[in-house]
Design a protein around this motif. Structure first.
Motif, PDB file in Angstrom:
ATOM      1  N   TRP A 419      33.296  44.307  30.765  1.00  0.00           N
ATOM      2  CA  TRP A 419      33.762  45.153  31.861  1.00  0.00           C
ATOM      3  C   TRP A 419      33.461  44.385  33.153  1.00  0.00           C
ATOM      4  CZ3 TRP A 419      34.419  50.915  31.951  1.00  0.00           C
ATOM      5  CH2 TRP A 419      34.557  51.457  30.674  1.00  0.00           C
ATOM      6  N   PHE A 420      34.470  44.260  34.009  1.00  0.00           N
ATOM      7  CA  PHE A 420      34.268  43.634  35.318  1.00  0.00           C
ATOM      8  C   PHE A 420      34.534  44.672  36.409  1.00  0.00           C
ATOM      9  CE2 PHE A 420      35.492  39.875  32.743  1.00  0.00           C
ATOM     10  CZ  PHE A 420      34.406  39.059  33.009  1.00  0.00           C
ATOM     11  N   VAL A 421      33.751  44.598  37.472  1.00  0.00           N
ATOM     12  CA  VAL A 421      33.984  45.466  38.635  1.00  0.00           C
ATOM     13  C   VAL A 421      34.418  44.570  39.791  1.00  0.00           C
ATOM     14  CG1 VAL A 421      32.903  47.085  40.252  1.00  0.00           C
ATOM     15  CG2 VAL A 421      32.315  47.178  37.817  1.00  0.00           C
ATOM     16  N   SER A 422      35.372  45.049  40.572  1.00  0.00           N
ATOM     17  CA  SER A 422      35.924  44.221  41.662  1.00  0.00           C
ATOM     18  C   SER A 422      35.413  44.684  43.015  1.00  0.00           C
ATOM     19  CB  SER A 422      37.456  44.313  41.655  1.00  0.00           C
ATOM     20  OG  SER A 422      37.859  45.535  42.250  1.00  0.00           O
ATOM     21  N   THR A 423      35.715  43.879  44.027  1.00  0.00           N
ATOM     22  CA  THR A 423      35.323  44.236  45.397  1.00  0.00           C
ATOM     23  C   THR A 423      36.179  45.382  45.946  1.00  0.00           C
ATOM     24  OG1 THR A 423      36.818  42.536  46.277  1.00  0.00           O
ATOM     25  CG2 THR A 423      34.531  41.885  45.956  1.00  0.00           C
ATOM     26  N   VAL A 424      37.263  45.745  45.241  1.00  0.00           N
ATOM     27  CA  VAL A 424      38.111  46.833  45.749  1.00  0.00           C
ATOM     28  C   VAL A 424      37.980  48.128  44.950  1.00  0.00           C
ATOM     29  CG1 VAL A 424      39.773  45.312  46.897  1.00  0.00           C
ATOM     30  CG2 VAL A 424      40.164  45.970  44.505  1.00  0.00           C
ATOM     31  N   HIS A 425      37.156  48.134  43.904  1.00  0.00           N
ATOM     32  CA  HIS A 425      36.853  49.429  43.275  1.00  0.00           C
ATOM     33  C   HIS A 425      36.073  50.283  44.281  1.00  0.00           C
ATOM     34  CE1 HIS A 425      37.711  47.548  39.282  1.00  0.00           C
ATOM     35  NE2 HIS A 425      37.987  48.786  38.934  1.00  0.00           N
ATOM     36  N   THR A 426      36.248  51.596  44.162  1.00  0.00           N
ATOM     37  CA  THR A 426      35.538  52.500  45.069  1.00  0.00           C
ATOM     38  C   THR A 426      34.581  53.367  44.248  1.00  0.00           C
ATOM     39  OG1 THR A 426      37.172  54.251  44.791  1.00  0.00           O
ATOM     40  CG2 THR A 426      37.554  52.674  46.587  1.00  0.00           C
TER      41      THR A 426
END
Ligand SMILES: Cc1ncc(COP(=O)(O)O)c(C=O)c1O
Length: 449
Positions: A419-426
């Motif tokens: 699972w990766f989280v991005s800088t644009v997830h809120t």
């Protein structure tokens, strides 16, 4: 493609498009991780488009994306700053010249300023390529042939290193001194003689091998956080130990930061843990969705390519798309607060997932470092490949992933991937995901217990 299974990722239009693609693309996909063999049964959803942290498939299904193209999309899809930088570069500069241009040095400077171990850089196009260059540089520098790599890690698909990635335990040999096993037919057995395979997170194994064969070993090659068998963080002191023992024995320490680089800290895992390798390979987050990779490291090792004594080449190296995306991606990643936010969101997600399983009475190990994580249906922490092997490609995980898809959460169907989280997830995205997760666990509870 089998049509008999009841589990399904592809829906009507996706299935038709995937079948049509198979007429002209071998297996209908351009990388093994995208097809039924990797868990996308009977076939993968076919993407219509992505924007930010969201994806739509051609059937109109909407997803919050945690697959993120297996890591490169750290800024989500079509990030305006990166897209602008790349399109401007194409219009204003062109694409490639087989001559230098000024932006290349700006991109390299950004890496040198950000990654602790890096004095000099060379750009390439994929992680596979730059890892090959790293091992060549290490062998040339030491005059030795053997590269140590660890069971369960991945360093690209090339014949020289695609060994003992996810070996069959029946053939894998002793725990402390595993057999080197090629990852696919087509790799000459003889290449195995240039490798030594060890278990990760095990100091004794490294000490014993170096005692016996230290003078043959050119490099110890490692992901500083294992990220190709779920996520397996280093045990406290392990990276420091690798640093000390390699330095003491004239062995080049290579950190393969293709996944961890710029992701777990601006300066990668080496900055997070304060351990400086001799060479570092980087890709994925580096270009924020464009094909670019880099190798960097100590001046005396990198200088071997400066005058051509050691060959580093490539027609597409340093093309303007790669370089402009690097500058833009690193500009966003090095903005103050970016990693704090990535960690805050990812920790919220990991904690939430852990809580859901706890409430459901299902033992899991959620293992991750900031915006890269995975969980294991295991009673005890997973610290190396042999711990992970019984849980790889878990049917429980596959059942849960399918239910997550039905609820609009895009993850890979195999727990080998992350699972990766991005800088644009809120924060709202994370909470929506946790609601979907709770529903997916309830829907599969019979299979998870
Ligand atoms: C740690 C590591 N090294 C190397 C590679 C190979 O990179 P690429 O797919 O860009 O060739 C990968 C790809 O996932 C990776 O995870």
């Amino acid at each position: 493609m089998t049509t008999e299974t009841t589990a399904t990722y592809s829906t009507t239009k996706s299935e038709a498009a995937y079948l049509a693609a198979q007429e002209v693309i071998a297996g209908g996909v351009n990388s093994g991780a995208r097809g039924p063999g990797a868990g996308w049964v009977p076939g993968p959803p076919v993407v219509a488009h992505g924007k930010g942290a969201e994806l739509w498939d051609i059937d109109g299904n909407h997803y919050l994306d945690y697959l993120l193209a297996l890591g490169p999309m750290i800024h989500g899809h079509a990030h305006p700053e990166i897209t602008d930088a790349v399109t401007r570069a194409i219009h204003d500069i062109g694409t490639m010249f087989a001559l230098p241009y000024e932006l290349e040095a700006a991109a390299a400077r950004k890496i040198v300023e950000t990654v602790p171990s890096v004095d000099l850089v060379r750009f390439g196009n994929s992680g596979t390529e730059v890892v090959l260059h790293a091992t060549r540089l290490a062998r040339a520098f030491t005059g030795r042939d053997v590269v140590v790599r660890f069971e369960g890690q991945y360093h690209g698909w090339a014949d020289q290193l695609e060994w003992s990635h996810h070996p069959d335990l029946a053939k894998a040999g002793p725990r402390l001194r595993p057999n080197a096993l090629p990852g696919t037919p087509g790799i000459p057995e003889v290449i195995g003689q240039t490798l030594a395979v060890l278990p990760w997170n095990d100091r004794d194994a490294v000490e014993q091998l170096i005692e016996e064969r230290g003078k043959e070993i050119a490099a110890v090659l490692t992901e500083p956080i294992m990220g190709n068998t779920g996520v397996i963080p280093p045990q406290p002191g392990y990276l420091e130990f690798l640093r000390e023992i390699t330095a003491a024995n004239g062995i080049v320490l290579i950190f393969d930061e293709v996944i961890t680089g710029f992701r777990v800290a601006p300066g990668g895992a080496q900055a997070l843990y304060g351990v400086t390798p001799d060479l570092t390979t980087m890709a994925k987050a580096l270009g924020g969705g464009f094909p670019v990779a880099a190798i960097g490291g100590k001046r005396e090792i990198m200088d071997q390519v400066s005058d051509g004594a050691v060959l580093h080449a490539g027609t597409y190296n340093g093309n303007t798309v790669a370089i402009a995306s690097t500058v833009a991606s690193l500009n966003v990643l090095t903005r103050p607060g970016t990693h704090e936010r990535l960690f805050e969101l990812s920790n919220r997600l990991m904690k939430g997932i852990g809580g859901i399983f706890e409430r459901a009475g299902i033992p899991v190990q959620v293992q991750g470092v900031g915006p890269m994580f995975q969980f294991w249906f295991s009673e005890t922490p997973v610290v190396n490949y042999r711990d992970a092997a019984p849980h790889l490609n878990s049917p429980k995980y596959a059942a849960l992933a399918l239910e997550l898809h039905r609820r609009g959460v895009m993850v890979h169907p195999s727990n080998i991937e992350l699972w990766f989280v991005s800088t644009v997830h809120t924060r709202e995205d994370i909470d929506t995901t946790l609601d979907a997760f709770e529903g997916a666990v309830k829907a599969t509870i019979g299979q998870l217990r």
